[in-house]
Design an enzyme around this catalytic site. Structure first.
Site, PDB file in Angstrom:
ATOM      1  N   LYS A  21       0.808  -1.221   0.000  1.00 28.56           N
ATOM      2  CA  LYS A  21       0.000   0.000   0.000  1.00 28.56           C
ATOM      3  C   LYS A  21       0.840   1.270   0.000  1.00 28.56           C
ATOM      4  O   LYS A  21       0.475   2.272  -0.621  1.00 28.56           O
ATOM      5  CB  LYS A  21      -0.943  -0.011   1.207  1.00 28.56           C
ATOM      6  CG  LYS A  21      -2.058  -1.043   1.114  1.00 28.56           C
ATOM      7  CD  LYS A  21      -2.951  -0.983   2.342  1.00 28.56           C
ATOM      8  CE  LYS A  21      -4.175  -1.883   2.183  1.00 28.56           C
ATOM      9  NZ  LYS A  21      -3.836  -3.283   2.018  1.00 28.56           N
ATOM     10  N   GLU A  71      -3.063   7.058   7.796  1.00 31.83           N
ATOM     11  CA  GLU A  71      -3.973   7.858   6.978  1.00 31.83           C
ATOM     12  C   GLU A  71      -4.885   8.670   7.886  1.00 31.83           C
ATOM     13  O   GLU A  71      -5.222   8.247   9.001  1.00 31.83           O
ATOM     14  CB  GLU A  71      -4.853   6.958   6.092  1.00 31.83           C
ATOM     15  CG  GLU A  71      -4.120   6.277   4.960  1.00 31.83           C
ATOM     16  CD  GLU A  71      -5.039   5.419   4.106  1.00 31.83           C
ATOM     17  OE1 GLU A  71      -6.215   5.233   4.511  1.00 31.83           O
ATOM     18  OE2 GLU A  71      -4.592   4.940   3.056  1.00 31.83           O
ATOM     19  N   HIS A  81     -14.916  -4.249   8.014  1.00 32.81           N
ATOM     20  CA  HIS A  81     -14.148  -4.038   6.776  1.00 32.81           C
ATOM     21  C   HIS A  81     -14.400  -5.102   5.709  1.00 32.81           C
ATOM     22  O   HIS A  81     -13.712  -5.134   4.690  1.00 32.81           O
ATOM     23  CB  HIS A  81     -12.643  -3.952   7.073  1.00 32.81           C
ATOM     24  CG  HIS A  81     -12.279  -2.909   8.086  1.00 32.81           C
ATOM     25  ND1 HIS A  81     -12.384  -1.554   7.834  1.00 32.81           N
ATOM     26  CD2 HIS A  81     -11.828  -3.021   9.368  1.00 32.81           C
ATOM     27  CE1 HIS A  81     -11.999  -0.877   8.904  1.00 32.81           C
ATOM     28  NE2 HIS A  81     -11.670  -1.740   9.848  1.00 32.81           N
ATOM     29  N   ARG A 124      -7.043  -8.121  -9.767  1.00 38.14           N
ATOM     30  CA  ARG A 124      -7.767  -9.367 -10.049  1.00 38.14           C
ATOM     31  C   ARG A 124      -9.228  -9.024 -10.304  1.00 38.14           C
ATOM     32  O   ARG A 124      -9.637  -7.866 -10.207  1.00 38.14           O
ATOM     33  CB  ARG A 124      -7.669 -10.319  -8.855  1.00 38.14           C
ATOM     34  CG  ARG A 124      -8.131  -9.662  -7.548  1.00 38.14           C
ATOM     35  CD  ARG A 124      -8.228 -10.639  -6.403  1.00 38.14           C
ATOM     36  NE  ARG A 124      -8.384  -9.989  -5.120  1.00 38.14           N
ATOM     37  CZ  ARG A 124      -9.500  -9.494  -4.639  1.00 38.14           C
ATOM     38  NH1 ARG A 124     -10.598  -9.541  -5.364  1.00 38.14           N
ATOM     39  NH2 ARG A 124      -9.556  -8.939  -3.439  1.00 38.14           N
TER      40      ARG A 124
END
Length: 623
Positions: A116, A200, A235, A297
């Site tokens: 990430k 973040e 999540h 994907r």
């Protein structure tokens, strides 16, 4: 063009790929573990190869076994589906090195988007908006603490190699940061072998918006518009839809253009998804939507995109992998109507969403107004070894409201038993005032814990079942026939078994609106999404088992861990006979009255299904 395709996956996605490959004239090869020897994808494929024991780490995650299976069967291509090895760059390279076609992006593209922090830096350089935060190489506690203070609380700690919500922690105050960081790193190390993190800014009213992109080997990249995946539990996505509600044309153009730039930045080929987080506190705005990550994907939720665009994304994958250009240009793609997908899982919301396993005695989902993607059929088993998804239910209509009503119809009529499902939870979420009004954010489910409450069978539903039994079995001894009563309506009382409980229903005036399906002697009912099975109550002496007979009946699927009695043993009312372990809890089964144990059918260690007769307690004879 690909002539024979090996699918390195299982379940509904394997069945989905087989369907498109067959339509294209491509032969298919399935792979399977011990647990999947009789699975639907194995039955549907042209060939199947056994690749190992039930645990995924010993079968579906062993790339060498999958490549060997492709060589053994003469397959010239491998499709990884999603999950398992689908985003493993080393496996993709091994497939290519073996002289096979890899149905997916180039290994370099997978690696570029795999971490990430690196992905965010790459996107920032490509002009793609990213969430304010820190993704630097200095991973010291001191530096991370300082950066969190600079960003401003609350902040989100995320594992750089993470996914599926693992290695992710929200921190509301400076005093909590060190402990959350340590916990996040520990989980990331255990899950991904990498304990590095990024920070973040925590987004207020976050919505999860993602864009489907597609590239070919000729330099073309297009987008197929956006999906909204904001309805999440821990999540994990629960209900997805396309297009995103409240997305205006200008914002759509901005976010989709950013997604195309992201894909071009890594020279992308094949199907991919660019995931964004939106600060929706003032609606969807282009200047408040930020890049999160790229999934290299096919996504679980790809059917909603297919429904609104009329495109078969698996067909596109196979064409592009064969070297052909994209079938459509950007200007040829448009949005048609609205689509919703609900993920039907084998889990019990009322028990903390614990997985539910066992054989599907009943499995029926009406596909009249829905597209059903599943990897099981009635009589198949839900295995404890893999993801507990039973099916994806997808509805498409001209408007969002119509798509919701079609989904409600499907969830209100499906029958799954004895495996428990999250259908009642899905139905409550779907019909909630907030979802109906498209007031969405990723915290919506967390604010409504009552959506997970158990469903009780109403008297109206019992009356419906009684009506069905009365008309099918008019001579049954348990049915009280209608009779005249002064100043009172006629009644027909029917005794029934609901699990091990004896219940009754009034058959003279069946309730409307409750789905029923008769199968043998069983009446199946769906009430508020939950499936119930009611069976005729048999009076003693009929030879059928019931709690009133002294039959000791398994209340749910489980394992017998102790048997405290022997055949022929005298017992007293309340005496423990055995202990059943189910859903990680122990359930003591006791004698209903004084008597003698007969027909002992289990030993310690026996696996039993719901409502199985484990033994009987027969009343002691009176001298």
């Amino acid at each position: 063009m690909i002539t024979k395709l090996l699918i390195a996956n299982r379940g509904e996605i394997a069945c989905r790929i087989i369907r498109t490959a067959r339509a294209m004239g491509i032969a298919t090869v399935a792979v399977y573990s011990d647990a999947d020897a009789k699975a639907l994808h194995v039955r549907q494929a042209d060939e199947a190869v056994h690749i190992g024991p039930s645990p995924a780490a010993e079968s579906y995650l062993v790339g060498a076994k999958i490549i060997a299976a492709a060589k053994q069967t003469g397959a010239d291509a491998i499709h990884p589906g999603y999950g398992f090895l689908s985003e493993n760059a080393d496996f993709a390279q091994a497939v290519i090195d073996a002289g096979l076609i890899w149905v997916g992006p180039k290994p370099a593209s997978i690696r570029a988007m795999g971490l990430k922090d690196a992905a965010k830096q790459l996107m920032r350089a490509a002009g793609v908006p990213v969430t304010p935060g820190y993704d630097g190489s200095d991973q010291s506690v001191e530096r991370l603490t300082k950066e969190a203070e600079a960003i401003g609380y609350p902040v989100l700690i995320k594992a750089v190699a993470g996914g599926g919500g693992k290695g992710m922690r929200k921190v509301d105050a400076p005093a909590d940061f060190a402990a959350a960081l340590e916990s996040c790193r520990r989980e990331a190390k255990a899950s991904f072998g990498n304990d590095e993190v990024l920070l973040e800014k925590w987004i207020t009213s976050p919505r999860h918006i993602e864009v489907q992109v597609f590239g070919d080997s000729h330099g073309s990249v297009v987008h197929l518009f956006e999906r909204d995946c904001s309805l999440q539990r821990r999540h994990q996505k629960v209900i997805e839809e396309a297009p995103a509600p409240g997305m205006d044309a200008a914002t759509r153009e901005a976010i989709c253009a950013a997604a195309v730039r992201a894909a071009k930045a890594v020279d992308y080929e094949g199907a991919g998804t660019i995931e964004f987080i939106a600060d929706a506190s003032e609606g969807l705005r282009a200047d408040r939507i930020f890049f999160m990550e790229m999934n290299t994907r096919l996504q679980v939720e790809h059917p909603v995109t297919e429904e609104i665009t009329g495109v078969d994304l698996v067909e596109w994958q196979l064409l592009v992998a064969s070297g052909e250009p994209l079938p459509k240009r950007q200007e040829e793609l448009s949005i048609n109507g609205h689509a919703i997908e609900a993920r039907l899982y084998a889990e019990d919301p009322a028990k903390g969403f614990l997985p539910s396993t066992g054989t599907l005695e009943m499995f029926a989902i009406d596909d009249g107004y829905a597209r059903i993607e599943t990897g099981v059929a009635q009589g198949d088993a839900i295995s404890p070894f893999y993801d507990p998804m039973i099916a994806k239910i997808v509805t498409h209509a001209e408007t969002r409201e119509q798509a919701i009503w079609r989904m409600e119809d499907c969830l209100s009529e499906q029958l799954v038993f004895p495996v428990r499902t999250n259908a009642p939870f899905l139905l409550r979420a779907l019909l909630s005032e907030d979802f109906m009004a498209a007031r969405l954010d990723t915290g919506l489910i967390g604010r409504n814990p009552e959506w997970a409450d158990a469903v009780a069978l109403s008297q109206a539903a019992r009356d419906q079942a009684a009506h069905a039994m009365l008309h099918r079995q008019p001579s049954d001894a348990s049915v009280q026939t209608p009779g005249f009563r002064l100043n009172a309506p006629d009644r027909s009382e029917v005794a029934m078994m609901l699990g091990s409980e004896i219940v009754s229903g009034n058959a003279s005036r069946p309730a409307a609106g409750v789905l029923q399906l008769n199968d043998g002697e069983t009446v199946w009912l769906n009430e508020a999404g939950e499936t119930f099975a009611l069976r005729p109550f048999a009076a003693r002496g009929t030879g059928q088992a019931s709690a009133a007979d002294g039959a000791i009946i398994a209340p749910m699927p489980g394992k017998v861990i102790t048997v405290d009695v022997a055949e022929g043993q005298a017992v007293t009312a309340g005496q423990r006979l055995m202990v059943l372990e189910a859903m990680k809890m122990e359930h003591a089964l006791t004698a209903p009255f004084d008597g003698v144990v007969e027909g002992l059918a289990v030993d310690a260690g026996s696996q039993v299904q719901v409502e199985a007769v484990l033994c009987k307690v027969m009343p002691a004879s009176k001298e």
